[in-house]
Scaffold this motif. Structure first.
Motif, short mmCIF file in Angstrom:
data_model
loop_
_atom_site.label_atom_id
_atom_site.label_comp_id
_atom_site.label_asym_id
_atom_site.label_seq_id
_atom_site.Cartn_x
_atom_site.Cartn_y
_atom_site.Cartn_z
N VAL A 146 -7.63 -40.70 -27.33
CA VAL A 146 -8.73 -41.10 -28.20
C VAL A 146 -10.01 -40.49 -27.66
N TYR A 147 -10.75 -39.80 -28.50
CA TYR A 147 -12.09 -39.33 -28.12
C TYR A 147 -13.09 -40.32 -28.68
N ARG A 148 -13.88 -40.88 -27.81
CA ARG A 148 -14.89 -41.84 -28.26
C ARG A 148 -16.26 -41.20 -28.18
N TYR A 186 -8.65 -40.29 -33.01
CA TYR A 186 -7.32 -40.20 -32.42
C TYR A 186 -6.86 -38.76 -32.48
N ALA A 187 -7.03 -38.01 -31.38
CA ALA A 187 -6.61 -36.62 -31.37
C ALA A 187 -5.09 -36.55 -31.29
N LEU A 188 -4.49 -37.49 -30.56
CA LEU A 188 -3.04 -37.61 -30.51
C LEU A 188 -2.70 -39.09 -30.68
N PRO A 218 -2.11 -27.42 -38.37
CA PRO A 218 -3.41 -27.08 -38.94
C PRO A 218 -4.54 -27.29 -37.92
N SER A 219 -5.65 -26.72 -38.24
CA SER A 219 -6.80 -26.83 -37.36
C SER A 219 -7.20 -28.30 -37.20
N GLY A 220 -7.48 -28.68 -36.00
CA GLY A 220 -7.91 -30.05 -35.75
C GLY A 220 -6.76 -31.02 -35.66
N SER A 221 -5.55 -30.54 -35.64
CA SER A 221 -4.40 -31.44 -35.63
C SER A 221 -4.11 -31.97 -34.23
N GLY A 222 -4.63 -31.33 -33.20
CA GLY A 222 -4.43 -31.85 -31.84
C GLY A 222 -3.66 -30.92 -30.93
N LYS A 223 -3.50 -29.67 -31.32
CA LYS A 223 -2.72 -28.72 -30.52
C LYS A 223 -3.38 -28.48 -29.15
N THR A 224 -4.66 -28.17 -29.20
CA THR A 224 -5.37 -27.91 -27.94
C THR A 224 -5.40 -29.17 -27.09
N THR A 225 -5.60 -30.30 -27.75
CA THR A 225 -5.62 -31.56 -27.02
C THR A 225 -4.30 -31.76 -26.27
N PHE A 226 -3.21 -31.52 -26.98
CA PHE A 226 -1.90 -31.63 -26.34
C PHE A 226 -1.80 -30.71 -25.12
N THR A 253 0.00 -21.45 -31.42
CA THR A 253 -0.36 -20.27 -32.21
C THR A 253 -0.55 -20.64 -33.67
N HIS A 254 -1.35 -19.87 -34.33
CA HIS A 254 -1.53 -20.01 -35.77
C HIS A 254 -0.65 -19.05 -36.53
N ASP A 255 -0.06 -18.13 -35.76
CA ASP A 255 0.64 -17.02 -36.39
C ASP A 255 2.12 -17.37 -36.57
N THR A 282 -11.03 -24.85 -21.93
CA THR A 282 -10.44 -24.70 -23.25
C THR A 282 -11.40 -25.07 -24.36
N ARG A 283 -12.42 -25.84 -24.02
CA ARG A 283 -13.21 -26.42 -25.10
C ARG A 283 -14.52 -25.71 -25.39
N SER A 284 -15.15 -25.12 -24.41
CA SER A 284 -16.51 -24.65 -24.69
C SER A 284 -16.46 -23.40 -25.56
N1 LIG Z 1 -14.32 -33.68 -26.82
C1 LIG Z 1 -14.04 -34.17 -28.00
N2 LIG Z 1 -14.75 -35.21 -28.51
C2 LIG Z 1 -14.45 -35.72 -29.73
N3 LIG Z 1 -13.49 -35.27 -30.49
C3 LIG Z 1 -12.74 -34.24 -30.05
C4 LIG Z 1 -12.98 -33.63 -28.80
N4 LIG Z 1 -12.10 -32.64 -28.61
C5 LIG Z 1 -11.34 -32.61 -29.73
N5 LIG Z 1 -11.73 -33.57 -30.58
C6 LIG Z 1 -11.10 -33.88 -31.87
O1 LIG Z 1 -9.74 -34.03 -31.67
C7 LIG Z 1 -9.03 -33.48 -32.77
C8 LIG Z 1 -8.02 -32.48 -32.26
O2 LIG Z 1 -8.68 -31.36 -31.75
P1 LIG Z 1 -7.94 -30.10 -31.14
O3 LIG Z 1 -8.92 -29.22 -30.55
O4 LIG Z 1 -6.83 -30.57 -30.30
O5 LIG Z 1 -7.35 -29.41 -32.46
P2 LIG Z 1 -6.53 -28.06 -32.58
O6 LIG Z 1 -5.25 -28.44 -33.20
O7 LIG Z 1 -6.51 -27.37 -31.31
O8 LIG Z 1 -7.41 -27.26 -33.63
P3 LIG Z 1 -7.62 -25.68 -33.75
O9 LIG Z 1 -6.41 -25.17 -34.35
O10 LIG Z 1 -8.82 -25.58 -34.62
O11 LIG Z 1 -7.88 -25.17 -32.36
C9 LIG Z 1 -10.04 -32.88 -33.70
O12 LIG Z 1 -10.29 -33.79 -34.75
C10 LIG Z 1 -11.27 -32.74 -32.86
O13 LIG Z 1 -12.42 -32.89 -33.63
#
Ligand SMILES: Nc1ncnc2c1ncn2[C@@H]1O[C@H](COP(=O)(O)OP(=O)(O)OP(=O)(O)O)[C@@H](O)[C@H]1O
Ligand SMILES: [Mg+2]
Lengths: 242, 417
Positions: free
Chosen positions: A10-12, A19-21, A39-47, A198-200, B414-416
């Motif tokens: 959870v990002y607060r 809820y990123a995941l 899709p973008s914003g789905s939480g891949k990077t977060t994972f 990847t997006h590809d 990864t984020r900036s």
């Molecule tokens: N530091 C943060 N603070 C608040 N919300 C965040 C933060 N980092 C990510 N998020 C949110 O968490 C969710 C998942 O983000 P994430 O970067 O994991 O997506 P992604 O799948 O990697 O997207 P993309 O394909 O665009 O890279 C998004 O809704 C994003 O806005």
């Protein structure tokens, strides 16, 4: 190798909780090559950041190589990042002040390796990515593809068991992307576990297994209607781009 | 060591590195020399005069319409006026003792001459410069002098003469410093000396441990401790009296003195400056030394502050600039402490180079000062201490920004954007 159960993140911020995941479950076996799409914003990077111990998580459990990581302190996490994990970033993330050789050396120094061994490994890694002749160059003097190959060499030099790549080809043209992908496949064949976002779809198809994330959850590719919509979207996007 | 890539990286930030290194070098050079000068001033100000300065005061006064001293009989007249004053002061209940005296150490008003072993020799090799204190038998008690050889003056030794009379006294007491200068190989007691190139001898009857000359300027440096006590009251239209009050009674005596003197003779000039505690004489003598020391101290503090601020500023800037690569380093396995050490080490390197340049500058500045001003050679210890101080300053200044750097989270990689 990498096992997450009921994991949540959870990002607060002051106004919202994101809820990123949520109830995130994944099990990556040793030696697997997994492509993560969504899709973008789905939480891949977060994972990936949680998998790579760059960030902590909110709930659930995560075992990396059999270790429950939520108990580890910052130093222990740094040590695991250094020894077990190799990172490849979309933005390459080479250190601009250091030349190629010194860049590849960074993780080895943090491991406290002796100079002769470091040198050997650096040259081997650069050889692998075909950039041994560019050791004295600075990142700004290299093309995007070359920079990403240096980054891969840096990730490889420490012989990590797990390679995490966040859209490693995202900033590269198709040809360069293909080169990087081939390199990853080669590394995989040699026994490394690879998780690549990847997006590809084309690249994703070349991995052993695809994991799809939507709204912070792993979904079953065949059954989820949201996936089909996304695949269509992605294909359309690709057509439009070409 | 880890230094090679760090130096390589610093080469790409030359402007900042050069700026900070030079600032450190200059700070070191200036602070070393300034602290050295301050130290010299302080030890100069703190050196004892040889007097017991507590409870001591000086009265300076002149008579209105007093005889000029040139006419026969004038001298005796002036002397009786002086003796009347002395008697009145000595009769005061809070007064311990009183001595007529032409000057006191630190008063910057002096009567100087030379002492030689042979008659007719002006100031030259083998003789010595000295200052004269014309006083009487109560000088020892009043000034608190310490006799180390021979005897003090008795009332029988004391003469009086006109201010412009150049006759020499039959007996004198000299400071040990002067005695050693004139008679390096043996005692001066009982020996005769010739003052101011005169032809009649004066016999040394005693030696005092220590007594400073009145002058505090650098021109007195060659004879600071060479004093000759002459048992003679000088008679002129003015007179000075050294007065020792009973312990704790100095203020009371100071307040009462004008009344007492006016009681003896109304026709005299006594103003605010006429009655001075010795503490005030000391303070006035060293005012510029103390002022200079304080000024230099302030300059040093400002300089150190500015340098520290410069380091904090530049390091903070670098931490901001390298935000992302710090995150990347963390992602690649750097611990917080590694990041902290990186910035500390970097500062050590820059300060070290700065200190090395500063070492040269400090010595150069000192040589320049020695050439153009009266300045001693800067002891190496000052420079070494200075190096330690600026290095410590650098480490202190770099700590906060370096700690901030170490708190950059690895996720930045990864984020900036
Ligand atoms: N530091 C943060 N603070 C608040 N919300 C965040 C933060 N980092 C990510 N998020 C949110 O968490 C969710 C998942 O983000 P994430 O970067 O994991 O997506 P992604 O799948 O990697 O997207 P993309 O394909 O665009 O890279 C998004 O809704 C994003 O806005
Ligand atoms: Mg992402």
């Amino acid at each position: 190798m990498l096992k997450m159960t009921h994991l949540s993140k959870v990002y607060r911020t002051e106004v919202v909780e994101t809820y990123a995941l949520r109830d995130f479950n994944i099990d990556v076996k040793e030696g697997e090559f997994v492509a993560v799409t969504g899709p973008s914003g789905s939480g891949k990077t977060t994972f990936l950041t949680i998998a790579g111990l760059l960030e902590t998580f909110t709930g659930g459990t995560y075992h990396l190589d059999g270790i429950e990581v939520s108990q580890l302190d910052d130093n222990a996490r740094s040590k695991i990042r250094n020894e077990k994990i190799g990172f490849i970033f979309q933005a390459f993330n080479l250190i601009p002040d250091l030349n190629v050789f010194d860049n590849v050396e960074v993780p080895l120094r943090y491991r406290g390796m002796k100079a002769p061994e470091r040198k050997q490994r650096i040259m081997d890694a650069l050889e692998r990515v075909g950039l041994a002749s560019r050791a004295k160059h600075y990142p700004a003097e290299l093309s995007g593809g070359q920079q990403q190959r240096v980054a891969i060499a840096r990730a490889l030099a420490g012989s990590p068991r797990l390679l995490l790549a966040d859209e490693p080809t995202g900033n590269l043209d198709t040809q360069m992307a293909r080169g990087v992908m081939e390199l990853l496949e080669e590394i995989h064949r040699e026994g490394a576990t690879i998780v690549m976002v990847t997006h590809d779809p084309e690249l994703a198809a070349r991995a052993q297994r695809n994991v799809h994330i939507i709204d912070g959850q792993v979904v079953d590719l065949a059954e989820d209607p949201r996936f089909h919509a996304h695949v269509v979207e992605a294909r359309q996007g690709k057509v439009a781009a070409e | 060591m880890k230094l090679h890539p760090m130096i390589a990286a610093l080469r790409r930030h030359k402007a900042g590195v050069v700026l900070i290194a030079l600032q450190i070098a200059l700070t070191l050079a200036i602070v070393c020399n300034a602290v050295f000068i301050i130290g010299q001033r302080v030890s100069r100000v703190n050196r004892p005069t040889g007097l017991d300065e507590n409870n001591l005061m000086l009265v300076t006064q002149s008579w209105v319409g007093a005889p000029s001293g040139d006419q026969p009989g004038d001298v005796d007249k002036l002397d009786s006026m002086q003796q009347a004053d002395l008697a009145a002061l000595r009769a005061m209940p809070d007064v311990e003792s009183v001595a007529p005296i032409n000057s006191l150490p630190l008063l910057n008003s002096s009567w100087n001459g030379s002492a030689a072993l042979k008659p007719g020799v002006e100031l030259r090799e083998g003789n010595a410069r000295t200052t004269y204190y014309f006083t009487d038998e109560q000088a020892f008690r009043t000034l608190g002098l310490k006799l180390v050889a021979g005897r003090a003056f008795t009332p029988a030794d004391v003469q009086h003469r006109g201010f412009r009379d150049t006759s020499t006294p039959p007996v004198v007491i000299v400071t040990k410093a002067l005695a050693d200068k004139l008679f390096p190989d043996g005692t001066a007691l009982g020996k005769t000396i010739f003052l101011d190139g005169g032809s009649s001898p004066s016999t040394i009857i005693g030696e005092v441990d220590r007594l400073q000359v009145p002058g505090t300027g650098s021109w007195t440096n060659s004879f600071t401790w060479n004093a000759t006590l002459v048992p003679t009251r000088l008679d002129a239209g003015f007179a000075r009296y050294a007065v020792r009050a009973k312990p704790g009674r100095l203020d009371a005596v100071m307040h009462a003195v004008p009344q007492v003197l006016y009681g003896v003779n109304r026709m005299r000039v006594l103003d605010d400056d006429s009655v001075k505690p010795f503490a005030q004489i000391r303070q006035e003598a060293y005012r510029s030394d103390v002022g200079m020391a304080i000024l230099m101290g302030v300059v040093c503090l400002i300089l150190l502050g500015v340098t520290a601020a410069g380091i904090v500023g530049l390091t903070s800037f670098w931490v901001g600039q390298r935000h992302r690569q710090i995150g990347v380093r963390r992602a690649l396995g750097a611990r917080k402490i590694d990041i902290l050490h990186y910035f500390q080490m970097e500062n050590l390197l820059i300060s070290g180079v700065g200190a090395l340049i500063g070492l040269g500058l400090a010595i150069g500045l000192n040589m320049l000062l020695m050439k153009h001003f009266e300045m001693d050679r800067l002891p190496v210890l000052y420079v070494l201490a200075g190096i330690v101080v600026v290095m410590a300053l650098g480490q202190g200044a770099v700590f906060a920004p370096a700690r901030r750097a170490s708190n950059v989270p690895p996720v930045v990689a990864t984020r900036s954007v």
